[in-house]
Design a protein around this motif. Structure first.
Motif, PDB file in Angstrom:
ATOM      1  N   GLY A 169      31.484  50.650  47.154  1.00 24.24           N
ATOM      2  CA  GLY A 169      32.157  49.718  47.535  1.00 24.24           C
ATOM      3  C   GLY A 169      31.870  48.237  46.621  1.00 24.24           C
ATOM      4  N   LEU A 170      30.766  48.034  46.333  1.00 21.45           N
ATOM      5  CA  LEU A 170      30.290  46.914  45.431  1.00 21.45           C
ATOM      6  C   LEU A 170      30.850  47.081  44.113  1.00 21.45           C
ATOM      7  N   ALA A 171      30.768  48.335  43.516  1.00 19.21           N
ATOM      8  CA  ALA A 171      31.414  48.548  42.263  1.00 19.21           C
ATOM      9  C   ALA A 171      32.878  48.259  42.419  1.00 19.21           C
ATOM     10  N   CYS A 172      33.613  48.595  43.235  1.00 19.73           N
ATOM     11  CA  CYS A 172      34.990  48.147  43.433  1.00 19.73           C
ATOM     12  C   CYS A 172      35.322  46.768  43.343  1.00 19.73           C
ATOM     13  N   ALA A 173      34.247  46.124  43.922  1.00 25.38           N
ATOM     14  CA  ALA A 173      34.545  44.415  43.814  1.00 25.38           C
ATOM     15  C   ALA A 173      34.170  44.148  42.327  1.00 25.38           C
ATOM     16  N   LEU A 174      33.204  44.731  41.535  1.00 24.61           N
ATOM     17  CA  LEU A 174      33.248  44.104  40.178  1.00 24.61           C
ATOM     18  C   LEU A 174      34.271  44.673  39.453  1.00 24.61           C
ATOM     19  N   ALA A 175      34.884  45.877  39.719  1.00 24.87           N
ATOM     20  CA  ALA A 175      35.775  46.314  38.933  1.00 24.87           C
ATOM     21  C   ALA A 175      37.358  45.507  39.210  1.00 24.87           C
ATOM     22  N   ALA A 176      37.493  45.021  40.418  1.00 15.64           N
ATOM     23  CA  ALA A 176      38.398  44.110  40.958  1.00 15.64           C
ATOM     24  C   ALA A 176      38.199  42.913  40.147  1.00 15.64           C
ATOM     25  N   THR A 177      37.016  42.160  39.931  1.00 20.66           N
ATOM     26  CA  THR A 177      36.889  40.994  38.969  1.00 20.66           C
ATOM     27  C   THR A 177      37.378  41.401  37.678  1.00 20.66           C
ATOM     28  N   PHE A 178      37.059  42.488  36.809  1.00 19.46           N
ATOM     29  CA  PHE A 178      37.442  42.707  35.623  1.00 19.46           C
ATOM     30  C   PHE A 178      38.821  42.772  35.494  1.00 19.46           C
ATOM     31  N   LEU A 179      39.632  43.529  36.649  1.00 22.93           N
ATOM     32  CA  LEU A 179      41.067  43.503  36.683  1.00 22.93           C
ATOM     33  C   LEU A 179      41.778  42.230  36.865  1.00 22.93           C
ATOM     34  N   ALA A 180      41.070  41.362  37.628  1.00 23.29           N
ATOM     35  CA  ALA A 180      41.648  40.145  37.699  1.00 23.29           C
ATOM     36  C   ALA A 180      41.663  39.025  36.237  1.00 23.29           C
ATOM     37  N   ILE A 181      40.600  39.338  35.498  1.00 27.12           N
ATOM     38  CA  ILE A 181      40.262  38.402  34.270  1.00 27.12           C
ATOM     39  C   ILE A 181      40.811  39.138  33.110  1.00 27.12           C
ATOM     40  N   GLN A 182      40.221  40.457  32.893  1.00 21.30           N
ATOM     41  CA  GLN A 182      40.369  40.988  31.433  1.00 21.30           C
ATOM     42  C   GLN A 182      41.894  41.103  31.073  1.00 21.30           C
ATOM     43  N   PRO A 183      42.764  41.616  31.713  1.00 23.61           N
ATOM     44  CA  PRO A 183      44.142  41.750  31.221  1.00 23.61           C
ATOM     45  C   PRO A 183      44.984  40.744  30.979  1.00 23.61           C
ATOM     46  N   LEU A 184      44.567  39.553  31.548  1.00 23.81           N
ATOM     47  CA  LEU A 184      45.511  38.437  31.458  1.00 23.81           C
ATOM     48  C   LEU A 184      46.128  37.994  30.202  1.00 23.81           C
ATOM     49  N   ARG A 185      45.479  38.136  29.042  1.00 20.46           N
ATOM     50  CA  ARG A 185      46.018  37.608  27.784  1.00 20.46           C
ATOM     51  C   ARG A 185      47.003  38.565  27.197  1.00 20.46           C
ATOM     52  N   LEU A 186      46.549  40.096  27.322  1.00 19.63           N
ATOM     53  CA  LEU A 186      47.518  40.955  27.063  1.00 19.63           C
ATOM     54  C   LEU A 186      48.815  40.906  28.058  1.00 19.63           C
ATOM     55  N   ILE A 187      48.720  40.779  29.104  1.00 21.70           N
ATOM     56  CA  ILE A 187      49.894  40.825  30.082  1.00 21.70           C
ATOM     57  C   ILE A 187      50.613  39.550  29.826  1.00 21.70           C
ATOM     58  N   GLY A 188      50.173  38.393  29.498  1.00 18.95           N
ATOM     59  CA  GLY A 188      50.912  37.323  29.006  1.00 18.95           C
ATOM     60  C   GLY A 188      51.813  37.429  27.756  1.00 18.95           C
TER      61      GLY A 188
END
Length: 297
Positions: A169-188
């Motif tokens: 569950g804590l790994a899920c939280a860490l992964a959600a953080t990556f998902l919220a930050i990492q793809p932003l430039r590419l998605i833009g």
């Protein structure tokens, strides 16, 4: 006219985010049912979902942003960046979430995943070199308190939640953080559906040598295969499409708040469909973490 248009756009966005969160919440519960009652491997389910939903994302990308997929395929640097998203954001989040459900239940896994909002806040504070604001500090206290109640049931001397469920569950939280930050430039630059489609495809291909989904086909009846189909069409492609489209209309802050429909639906469906029984302290912990989302979003 502009006010009426903005109002309709906001209403449509709100409904889309709520629908996306509902699909995600139901998907978590039904995925847990596949694993507990049919013996479906979490990795098999993730792999099959990635390799099917990716084509729906790519088809929509072709319709919405013609030429973008072909353009990004000719850029080795951008493909490497999307591969990084596929591993650190998509694959990590999907595997951690399924493993968390398998080790506990969909409601607990979904609520713990929302701790990613807190980790994102910490990241923003570090990048901007500032201390948390009062609301953010209160949200952090609620997050820790809620996690404590879920893990121990209020008794510091015992572990109410299985250790595997807590860690995943804590790994899920860490992964959600990556998902919220990492793809932003590419998605833009390339769009949501292009990036998600290629990232889902890459992550599914990476899992294939490990999972070998064609060799470990589960023994499913009509209900089981119907759940798999729901997970692919609505729980993955539909949820992502509705949520991202809704956030584009209502904004990220309101989208995060409306996205709390996911843990609410996951909790209700876990009780009604699976029959899981929760302690009163569990519901208090759920409420504290959801309130944290509103304070820190």
């Amino acid at each position: 006219m502009a006010t009426r248009f903005d109002g309709r756009r906001m209403l449509m966005g709100t409904l889309m985010v709520l629908a996306g969160g509902t699909c995600w919440g139901l998907n978590g519960t039904l995925s847990g049912l596949l694993m507990s009652r049919y013996g479906v491997s979490p990795l098999w389910l993730v792999c099959v979902r990635q390799l099917t939903a990716c084509w729906l994302f790519l088809a929509l990308a072709h319709l919405r942003t013609p030429g973008k997929v072909g353009e990004v395929l000719h850029s080795g640097r951008e493909l490497l960046a999307i591969l990084s998203v596929a591993v650190c954001s998509i694959l990590f989040s999907q595997v951690a979430y399924m493993q968390a459900i398998n080790a506990s239940n969909s409601a607990t896994a979904t609520v713990l995943q929302n701790l990613g909002v807190l980790l994102t806040m910490v990241y923003v504070c570090l990048v901007n070199r500032r201390l948390p604001r009062r609301r953010e500090a209160l949200g952090a206290a609620l997050a820790f308190g809620g996690t404590f109640l879920l893990a121990t049931g209020g008794n510091p001397g015992s572990l109410h939640l299985p250790l595997g469920g807590l860690l995943w569950g804590l790994a899920c939280a860490l992964a959600a953080t990556f998902l919220a930050i990492q793809p932003l430039r590419l998605i833009g630059r390339w769009g949501n559906f292009t990036v998600n489609g290629l990232a889902f495809l890459m992550s599914g291909i990476l899992l294939c040598p490990v999972v070998r989904p064609w060799e470990g086909m589960p023994d499913l009846d009509l209900v089981g295969w119907s759940i798999v189909a729901f997970s692919m069409l609505f729980g993955t492609f539909g949820a992502f499409s509705l949520y991202l489209g809704g956030v584009n209309r209502v904004g990220s802050v309101r989208g995060v708040m409306l996205g709390t429909s996911e843990p609410v639906v996951a909790t209700l469906s876990t009780v009604l469909i699976v029959g899981t029984q929760f302690l009163p302290t569990d519901f208090v912990g759920f409420a504290m973490i959801i309130l944290m989302v509103f304070l820190t979003a």
